[in-house]
Design a protein around this motif. Structure first.
Motif, PDB file in Angstrom:
ATOM      1  N   ALA A   1      -6.612   0.618   5.264  1.00  0.00           N
ATOM      2  CA  ALA A   1      -5.340   0.453   4.569  1.00  0.00           C
ATOM      3  C   ALA A   1      -4.193   0.978   5.432  1.00  0.00           C
ATOM      4  O   ALA A   1      -3.133   0.359   5.519  1.00  0.00           O
ATOM      5  CB  ALA A   1      -5.377   1.174   3.232  1.00  0.00           C
ATOM      6  N   GLU A   2      -4.432   2.115   6.073  1.00  0.00           N
ATOM      7  CA  GLU A   2      -3.401   2.702   6.932  1.00  0.00           C
ATOM      8  C   GLU A   2      -3.097   1.832   8.144  1.00  0.00           C
ATOM      9  O   GLU A   2      -1.971   1.796   8.630  1.00  0.00           O
ATOM     10  CB  GLU A   2      -3.849   4.080   7.426  1.00  0.00           C
ATOM     11  N   ASN A   3      -4.100   1.146   8.613  1.00  0.00           N
ATOM     12  CA  ASN A   3      -3.920   0.310   9.808  1.00  0.00           C
ATOM     13  C   ASN A   3      -3.565  -1.136   9.486  1.00  0.00           C
ATOM     14  O   ASN A   3      -3.621  -1.993  10.352  1.00  0.00           O
ATOM     15  CB  ASN A   3      -5.181   0.363  10.667  1.00  0.00           C
ATOM     16  N   ARG A   4      -3.239  -1.376   8.233  1.00  0.00           N
ATOM     17  CA  ARG A   4      -2.851  -2.719   7.782  1.00  0.00           C
ATOM     18  C   ARG A   4      -3.924  -3.760   8.075  1.00  0.00           C
ATOM     19  O   ARG A   4      -3.689  -4.817   8.632  1.00  0.00           O
ATOM     20  CB  ARG A   4      -1.497  -3.146   8.389  1.00  0.00           C
ATOM     21  N   ILE A   5      -5.144  -3.375   7.669  1.00  0.00           N
ATOM     22  CA  ILE A   5      -6.284  -4.278   7.783  1.00  0.00           C
ATOM     23  C   ILE A   5      -6.840  -4.446   6.368  1.00  0.00           C
ATOM     24  O   ILE A   5      -6.823  -3.497   5.584  1.00  0.00           O
ATOM     25  CB  ILE A   5      -7.360  -3.663   8.716  1.00  0.00           C
ATOM     26  N   CYS A   6      -7.305  -5.643   6.041  1.00  0.00           N
ATOM     27  CA  CYS A   6      -7.883  -5.887   4.722  1.00  0.00           C
ATOM     28  C   CYS A   6      -9.009  -4.886   4.453  1.00  0.00           C
ATOM     29  O   CYS A   6      -9.932  -4.758   5.257  1.00  0.00           O
ATOM     30  CB  CYS A   6      -8.426  -7.317   4.644  1.00  0.00           C
ATOM     31  N   ILE A   7      -8.923  -4.147   3.328  1.00  0.00           N
ATOM     32  CA  ILE A   7      -9.925  -3.116   3.058  1.00  0.00           C
ATOM     33  C   ILE A   7     -11.270  -3.725   2.689  1.00  0.00           C
ATOM     34  O   ILE A   7     -12.284  -3.038   2.710  1.00  0.00           O
ATOM     35  CB  ILE A   7      -9.475  -2.126   1.947  1.00  0.00           C
TER      36      ILE A   7
ATOM     37  N   PRO B   1      -7.062  -8.456  10.027  1.00  0.00           N
ATOM     38  CA  PRO B   1      -5.686  -7.949  10.068  1.00  0.00           C
ATOM     39  C   PRO B   1      -4.832  -8.633   9.002  1.00  0.00           C
ATOM     40  O   PRO B   1      -4.972  -9.841   8.780  1.00  0.00           O
ATOM     41  CB  PRO B   1      -5.201  -8.340  11.464  1.00  0.00           C
ATOM     42  N   LEU B   2      -3.982  -7.862   8.365  1.00  0.00           N
ATOM     43  CA  LEU B   2      -3.126  -8.412   7.314  1.00  0.00           C
ATOM     44  C   LEU B   2      -1.837  -8.963   7.924  1.00  0.00           C
ATOM     45  O   LEU B   2      -1.346  -8.432   8.916  1.00  0.00           O
ATOM     46  CB  LEU B   2      -2.773  -7.323   6.295  1.00  0.00           C
ATOM     47  N   PRO B   3      -1.278 -10.030   7.304  1.00  0.00           N
ATOM     48  CA  PRO B   3       0.019 -10.541   7.761  1.00  0.00           C
ATOM     49  C   PRO B   3       1.082  -9.447   7.659  1.00  0.00           C
ATOM     50  O   PRO B   3       0.977  -8.552   6.813  1.00  0.00           O
ATOM     51  CB  PRO B   3       0.328 -11.680   6.792  1.00  0.00           C
ATOM     52  N   GLU B   4       2.095  -9.544   8.508  1.00  0.00           N
ATOM     53  CA  GLU B   4       3.106  -8.497   8.601  1.00  0.00           C
ATOM     54  C   GLU B   4       3.752  -8.164   7.259  1.00  0.00           C
ATOM     55  O   GLU B   4       4.003  -7.011   6.949  1.00  0.00           O
ATOM     56  CB  GLU B   4       4.172  -8.917   9.599  1.00  0.00           C
ATOM     57  N   LYS B   5       4.021  -9.203   6.454  1.00  0.00           N
ATOM     58  CA  LYS B   5       4.725  -8.950   5.206  1.00  0.00           C
ATOM     59  C   LYS B   5       3.789  -8.829   4.003  1.00  0.00           C
ATOM     60  O   LYS B   5       4.238  -8.845   2.854  1.00  0.00           O
ATOM     61  CB  LYS B   5       5.765 -10.045   4.976  1.00  0.00           C
ATOM     62  N   GLU B   6       2.506  -8.686   4.275  1.00  0.00           N
ATOM     63  CA  GLU B   6       1.544  -8.566   3.178  1.00  0.00           C
ATOM     64  C   GLU B   6       1.796  -7.275   2.402  1.00  0.00           C
ATOM     65  O   GLU B   6       1.877  -6.209   2.986  1.00  0.00           O
ATOM     66  CB  GLU B   6       0.114  -8.574   3.751  1.00  0.00           C
ATOM     67  N   GLN B   7       1.919  -7.399   1.072  1.00  0.00           N
ATOM     68  CA  GLN B   7       2.184  -6.196   0.280  1.00  0.00           C
ATOM     69  C   GLN B   7       0.909  -5.623  -0.329  1.00  0.00           C
ATOM     70  O   GLN B   7       0.917  -4.534  -0.887  1.00  0.00           O
ATOM     71  CB  GLN B   7       3.197  -6.521  -0.824  1.00  0.00           C
TER      72      GLN B   7
END
Ligand SMILES: [Zn+2]
Ligand SMILES: [Zn+2]
Length: 96
Positions: A49-55, A60-66
Motif C-alpha cells: 500500500a505504501e509503495n502504491r502497488i495493488c495489495i 503497480p497502481l495507476p498514478e491517480k488510483e485512489q
C-alpha cells in the motif's frame, strides 16, 4: 553480497550470522530469521500500500488510483461482496 557464501559454508545464518542455519528452502536462515521472513509476508500488504502497488496482486497502481487495489482486483472483490450481501453476510465483505 559477498559474505553470503562465507556464512553459508560455515552453516551460519546468512541473515544474523550468529546462529546455526537450518536450510529452509535453500535460504540458510536460522529459525528466528525464518520466522521474521514469515512475519514480513504478513506486513507485505501494508508495504504494498505504501509503495502504491495493488495489495491483492502486487501490480503497480495507476498514478491517480485512489484505492489500494487495482481495477481487476476491485471487480473481483465487488463480485465477492455482492455474493456475501445476497446471503445476508455483508459484514464478511472486506470493503477496500
Ligand atoms: Zn538468523
Ligand atoms: Zn490487483
Amino acid at each position: 553480497m559477498k559474505d553470503y557464501q562465507y556464512y553459508k559454508q560455515r552453516k551460519l545464518c546468512t541473515s544474523c550470522h550468529r546462529k546455526d542455519s537450518r536450510t529452509i528452502s535453500g535460504k540458510s536462515l536460522c529459525i528466528a530469521c525464518n520466522k521474521r521472513q514469515l512475519d514480513y509476508s504478513k506486513t507485505r500488504r501494508l508495504i504494498r500500500a505504501e509503495n502504491r502497488i495493488c495489495i491483492e496482486c502486487g501490480k503497480p497502481l495507476p498514478e491517480k488510483e485512489q484505492y489500494k487495489t487495482c481495477f481487476s482486483c476491485r471487480i473481483f472483490n465487488a463480485e465477492r461482496c455482492a455474493e456475501y450481501r445476497e446471503r445476508k453476510k455483508a459484514d464478511e465483505c472486506a470493503q477496500a
